[in-house]
Motif scaffolding. Structure first.
Motif, PDB file in Angstrom:
ATOM      1  N   GLY A 104     -43.311   2.582 -23.337  1.00 46.01           N
ATOM      2  CA  GLY A 104     -41.918   2.315 -23.009  1.00 46.01           C
ATOM      3  C   GLY A 104     -41.028   3.536 -23.065  1.00 46.01           C
ATOM      4  N   VAL A 105     -39.773   3.343 -23.490  1.00 44.06           N
ATOM      5  CA  VAL A 105     -38.785   4.416 -23.556  1.00 44.06           C
ATOM      6  C   VAL A 105     -39.072   5.265 -24.788  1.00 44.06           C
ATOM      7  CG1 VAL A 105     -36.349   4.990 -23.730  1.00 44.06           C
ATOM      8  CG2 VAL A 105     -37.068   2.995 -22.389  1.00 44.06           C
ATOM      9  N   GLN A 106     -39.391   6.530 -24.565  1.00 48.80           N
ATOM     10  CA  GLN A 106     -39.715   7.431 -25.662  1.00 48.80           C
ATOM     11  C   GLN A 106     -38.621   8.497 -25.804  1.00 48.80           C
ATOM     12  OE1 GLN A 106     -43.785   7.722 -23.751  1.00 48.80           O
ATOM     13  NE2 GLN A 106     -44.409   7.904 -25.886  1.00 48.80           N
ATOM     14  N   VAL A 107     -38.786   9.336 -26.814  1.00 49.29           N
ATOM     15  CA  VAL A 107     -37.718  10.282 -27.147  1.00 49.29           C
ATOM     16  C   VAL A 107     -37.386  11.188 -25.968  1.00 49.29           C
ATOM     17  CG1 VAL A 107     -37.093  12.206 -28.641  1.00 49.29           C
ATOM     18  CG2 VAL A 107     -38.282  10.238 -29.600  1.00 49.29           C
ATOM     19  N   GLN A 108     -38.398  11.799 -25.378  1.00 50.24           N
ATOM     20  CA  GLN A 108     -38.158  12.724 -24.272  1.00 50.24           C
ATOM     21  C   GLN A 108     -37.599  11.996 -23.055  1.00 50.24           C
ATOM     22  OE1 GLN A 108     -38.208  15.857 -24.463  1.00 50.24           O
ATOM     23  NE2 GLN A 108     -38.999  16.875 -22.663  1.00 50.24           N
ATOM     24  N   THR A 109     -37.990  10.725 -22.874  1.00 44.75           N
ATOM     25  CA  THR A 109     -37.457   9.938 -21.761  1.00 44.75           C
ATOM     26  C   THR A 109     -35.943   9.857 -21.852  1.00 44.75           C
ATOM     27  OG1 THR A 109     -39.417   8.546 -22.117  1.00 44.75           O
ATOM     28  CG2 THR A 109     -37.861   7.852 -20.427  1.00 44.75           C
ATOM     29  N   ARG A 110     -35.444   9.612 -23.051  1.00 39.25           N
ATOM     30  CA  ARG A 110     -34.000   9.467 -23.232  1.00 39.25           C
ATOM     31  C   ARG A 110     -33.276  10.790 -23.000  1.00 39.25           C
ATOM     32  NH1 ARG A 110     -33.430   6.341 -28.881  1.00 39.25           N
ATOM     33  NH2 ARG A 110     -31.227   6.401 -28.304  1.00 39.25           N
ATOM     34  N   LEU A 111     -33.852  11.870 -23.487  1.00 39.30           N
ATOM     35  CA  LEU A 111     -33.231  13.179 -23.292  1.00 39.30           C
ATOM     36  C   LEU A 111     -33.178  13.535 -21.811  1.00 39.30           C
ATOM     37  CD1 LEU A 111     -32.094  15.827 -24.389  1.00 39.30           C
ATOM     38  CD2 LEU A 111     -34.441  16.623 -24.694  1.00 39.30           C
ATOM     39  N   LEU A 112     -34.274  13.286 -21.100  1.00 39.07           N
ATOM     40  CA  LEU A 112     -34.309  13.601 -19.675  1.00 39.07           C
ATOM     41  C   LEU A 112     -33.332  12.738 -18.885  1.00 39.07           C
ATOM     42  CD1 LEU A 112     -38.174  13.949 -19.243  1.00 39.07           C
ATOM     43  CD2 LEU A 112     -36.496  15.797 -19.146  1.00 39.07           C
ATOM     44  N   MET A 113     -33.270  11.449 -19.223  1.00 38.58           N
ATOM     45  CA  MET A 113     -32.370  10.553 -18.497  1.00 38.58           C
ATOM     46  C   MET A 113     -30.918  10.967 -18.692  1.00 38.58           C
ATOM     47  SD  MET A 113     -32.372   8.041 -16.444  1.00 38.58           S
ATOM     48  CE  MET A 113     -31.341   6.740 -15.777  1.00 38.58           C
ATOM     49  N   ARG A 114     -30.564  11.350 -19.903  1.00 32.22           N
ATOM     50  CA  ARG A 114     -29.197  11.803 -20.144  1.00 32.22           C
ATOM     51  C   ARG A 114     -28.850  13.013 -19.279  1.00 32.22           C
ATOM     52  NH1 ARG A 114     -28.275  11.725 -26.691  1.00 32.22           N
ATOM     53  NH2 ARG A 114     -28.306   9.471 -26.982  1.00 32.22           N
ATOM     54  N   THR A 115     -29.796  13.933 -19.175  1.00 35.25           N
ATOM     55  CA  THR A 115     -29.548  15.144 -18.397  1.00 35.25           C
ATOM     56  C   THR A 115     -29.450  14.823 -16.914  1.00 35.25           C
ATOM     57  OG1 THR A 115     -30.786  16.384 -20.050  1.00 35.25           O
ATOM     58  CG2 THR A 115     -30.340  17.480 -17.966  1.00 35.25           C
ATOM     59  N   LEU A 116     -30.320  13.965 -16.417  1.00 33.47           N
ATOM     60  CA  LEU A 116     -30.264  13.566 -15.013  1.00 33.47           C
ATOM     61  C   LEU A 116     -28.931  12.883 -14.696  1.00 33.47           C
ATOM     62  CD1 LEU A 116     -33.899  12.180 -14.704  1.00 33.47           C
ATOM     63  CD2 LEU A 116     -33.005  14.164 -13.481  1.00 33.47           C
ATOM     64  N   GLN A 117     -28.464  12.061 -15.620  1.00 34.83           N
ATOM     65  CA  GLN A 117     -27.177  11.393 -15.407  1.00 34.83           C
ATOM     66  C   GLN A 117     -26.028  12.395 -15.441  1.00 34.83           C
ATOM     67  OE1 GLN A 117     -27.776   8.518 -18.633  1.00 34.83           O
ATOM     68  NE2 GLN A 117     -27.547   6.872 -17.152  1.00 34.83           N
ATOM     69  N   ARG A 118     -26.076  13.320 -16.379  1.00 36.37           N
ATOM     70  CA  ARG A 118     -25.003  14.309 -16.493  1.00 36.37           C
ATOM     71  C   ARG A 118     -24.901  15.158 -15.233  1.00 36.37           C
ATOM     72  NH1 ARG A 118     -26.636  16.625 -20.763  1.00 36.37           N
ATOM     73  NH2 ARG A 118     -27.211  18.719 -20.107  1.00 36.37           N
ATOM     74  N   LEU A 119     -26.040  15.480 -14.646  1.00 39.07           N
ATOM     75  CA  LEU A 119     -26.057  16.292 -13.429  1.00 39.07           C
ATOM     76  C   LEU A 119     -25.911  15.458 -12.167  1.00 39.07           C
ATOM     77  CD1 LEU A 119     -28.946  18.748 -14.365  1.00 39.07           C
ATOM     78  CD2 LEU A 119     -26.492  19.150 -14.498  1.00 39.07           C
TER      79      LEU A 119
END
Length: 651
Positions: A104-119
């Protein structure tokens, strides 16, 4: 033909590289799907990657899908190699974020998603491994909505979940399940939906608009191993992600996102051409990237930050149909490997600056000392590795140290040094990187000819708190030859790498208040030797405080684990800022010293029954409580810190 540059991103082991293999097979680039376990994948080209089964360096492969030229960048999944992901993000039109249906949703998944959303990078979600035991659907979607984004649009369901024959069953075009989600984010679309005025084509157009605007995230399910769900994902890539918009006749804009070494040690730079046309053997203007260069790069020379110079690429290799081909010109939208640019660095802009880039993730907050029998060869090898990853800073003195993101990266560096350079190395214990900042105002002057000044030069400085490294002249520029001014400024910046406690000094304002020389006796060397003595004395008068890196954390855990975990957080000198505890879930947020994250994370599985998830990202530098830690000096002075400062004050 239109072009699309997309990245595949994921937490390690989610199946990102396997999905890349499946896409290449579908596009006809490879005859059979490679295996990560067998070390036969196309994009993991390093022996080390194949042995460890992880992606370490980003890889580029280009192919055609349904009339679209796709430049695909396969990025590392492990958090220790986040810098590789950062460089890929700077050149993407869109992305596919891969999740595991089991983990499921893992630590790196959340970090990457935040960055994709920010950009605001348009992103599709692909839930892999639906054929694995333990695969989830409804529960996973709830986690995605809670931990990643509520704006997800599931585009189908799964039959026979968790067994080999699991199959993704896509919703038909125009399905009300999709319309309901889209209508939540567009009032006009909602009105037409309620009036029953929508067609299937309307849904596709609206979905594409919301994806490209970064307000909706379609979710596909499938298996990279069996290939199920991949055709639907490909259809989404082709129809929903945006195309490159630059034109070949526009002024040239290109960005370097990767630098590696060829068989003969030559530099090979990978660049995305955003606009215009890049030509071989023709001069191109190169703008030095907007990030401070690594210490190793400074030592190695080259153009300084912000410089502009001209050079000619000797050859261009275009990524095309799974291979590279030598060409004379590369037009907008494509990715190219350039040879012959000796000073090229990651982040450099070719032609006109594209406005892309900049640092997305925090720099490393850890460092370790590296030792080998041949120190000169070790330093040269680490410099070359730092060229491929400019966030790795190399520091040389009696000891050689490198900055790191984590322990896995240290293991990989050791393997690379052994395999590529024949160097067997050992590492000291990893320690956090601290910084120093001035707390007051200090001044010092050393006059030419004065007792204790053996150099034919005069220098004076005023030191005070500032922002970044703010170097200013409080003297007439024409009072010294330009070469002497250059020597002074370079020596100031070099001296600030080692403050009173040995840590790098930042957020400081340095004013040059006194200068003097005697022609023709004085040389630049006189200033280079005098500057550290005077500047450190001024800095000592101002005083400095030592700061440590502190991370912001989010911790998801079962409610019954909150009490013991609060105790572990207190032992780690962490501060809890918010807590939310429900019947079946708890979340704590706060701050924790970066140097204590690894030890705390290793304690999570027991109290949380293996269900604790820690997301930790760099927040800022905070003053160190108690006695400041001292970092060994690197200026070669045989005196220890206290003796050295006493020596300065007695002069």
């Amino acid at each position: 033909m239109s072009t699309l540059t997309m990245g595949i991103l994921a937490h390690v082991d989610a199946g990102k590289t396997s999905l890349t293999e499946r896409l290449l097979h579908t596009a006809g680039v490879i005859d059979h799907v490679g295996s990560v376990d067998a070390g036969s994948t196309r994009t993991d080209t390093m022996d080390l990657e194949r042995r460890r089964g992880i992606t370490i360096r980003s890889a580029v492969v280009s192919f055609e899908l349904s009339g679209v030229t796709v430049n695909l960048i396969d990025t590392p999944g492990h958090s220790d190699f986040i810098a590789e992901v950062e460089r890929a993000l700077s050149v993407l039109d869109g992305a596919v974020l891969v999740l595991s249906a089991v983990e499921g949703v893992q630590v790196q998944t959340r970090l990457l998603m935040r960055t994709l959303q920010r950009l605001r990078i348009p992103t599709l979600l692909f839930v892999n491994k639906i054929d694995r035991m333990g695969a989830r659907y409804d529960e996973l979607l709830r986690d995605v909505r809670r931990l990643l984004t509520p704006a997800v649009v599931p585009l189908g369901t799964v039959d026979d979940l968790g067994v080999r024959v699991a199959a993704f069953r896509p919703y038909p075009l125009g399905a009300p399940e999709v319309d309901e989600v889209l209508a939540e984010r567009n009032d006009k679309y909602l009105a037409r939906y309620l009036a029953d005025e929508l067609t299937a084509d309307d849904q596709l157009v609206e979905l594409a608009d919301q994806v490209r605007s970064g307000v909706a995230y379609p979710v596909y399910f499938g298996s990279a191993i069996t290939g199920d769900g991949v055709p639907e994902l490909i259809e989404g890539i082709v129809t929903l992600l945006p195309r490159a918009t630059g034109l070949p006749e526009d002024p040239l804009q290109a960005s370097v996102f990767k630098v590696e070494r060829g068989p003969a040690g030559e530099k090979i730079a990978s660049a995305r051409v955003f606009a215009g046309t890049l030509r071989a053997r023709e001069p191109v203007t190169i703008h030095r990237g907007g990030r401070a260069p690594a210490a190793s790069a400074v030592a190695a020379g080259g153009s300084p930050l912000g410089a502009t110079y001209s050079s000619k690429p000797s050859s261009l290799l275009l990524f095309s149909q799974g291979e590279t081909e030598r060409v004379d010109a590369v037009a907008a939208g494509r990715i190219v490997a350039l040879r012959g640019l000796k000073e090229i660095r990651i982040g450099d802009q070719l032609g006109s600056p594209s406005g892309r880039g900049g640092q997305l993730f925090a720099p490393p907050t850890l460092e370790t000392v590296v030792r080998a029998g041949d120190r000169i060869k070790l330093f040269q090898a680490l410099q070359q590795l730092a060229e491929q990853d400019p966030l790795i800073r190399v520091r040389k003195d009696e000891e050689i140290s490198v900055s790191l993101y984590g322990e896995v990266q240290k293991e990989v560096i050791a393997s690379l040094l052994l395999e590529e350079y024949g160097l067997e190395v050992t590492f000291d214990q990893t320690r956090p990187i601290h910084k120093e900042r001035p707390v007051g105002v200090g001044a010092a002057v050393r006059e030419m000819g004065a007792p204790g000044n053996p150099w034919v030069a005069t220098v004076g400085f005023r030191v005070s708190p500032g922002s970044g490294i703010d170097y200013r002249l409080d003297v007439e520029l024409g009072g010294l030859p330009r070469a002497f001014h250059t020597a002074i400024e370079e020596s100031v910046r070099q001296t600030l790498l080692q403050g009173l406690y040995g840590w790098e000094v930042d957020d400081v304002r340095i004013e040059l208040t006194h200068t003097g020389y005697s022609s023709p006796v004085t040389t630049a060397s006189d200033f280079r030797r005098l500057v550290p003595v005077v500047l450190l004395k001024a800095l000592d008068q101002a005083g400095t405080t030592v700061l440590e890196p502190v991370n912001h954390f989010e911790l998801d855990l079962p409610p019954d684990a909150v009490s013991p975990i609060l105790g572990r957080l207190a032992e780690s000198h962490a501060t809890v800022e918010t807590s939310q505890i429900d019947a079946d879930h708890a979340q704590l947020t706060g701050l924790i010293p970066a140097g204590r994250v690894h030890a705390f994370e290793s304690q999570l599985p027991g109290p949380t029954h293996g269900e604790g998830i820690l997301l930790s990202t760099f927040d800022s530098f905070h003053p160190v409580p108690g006695t400041p830690p001292i970092r060994p000096r690197t200026d070669g002075n045989p005196l220890n810190l206290k003796e050295y400062l006493l020596h300065l004050n007695q002069q």
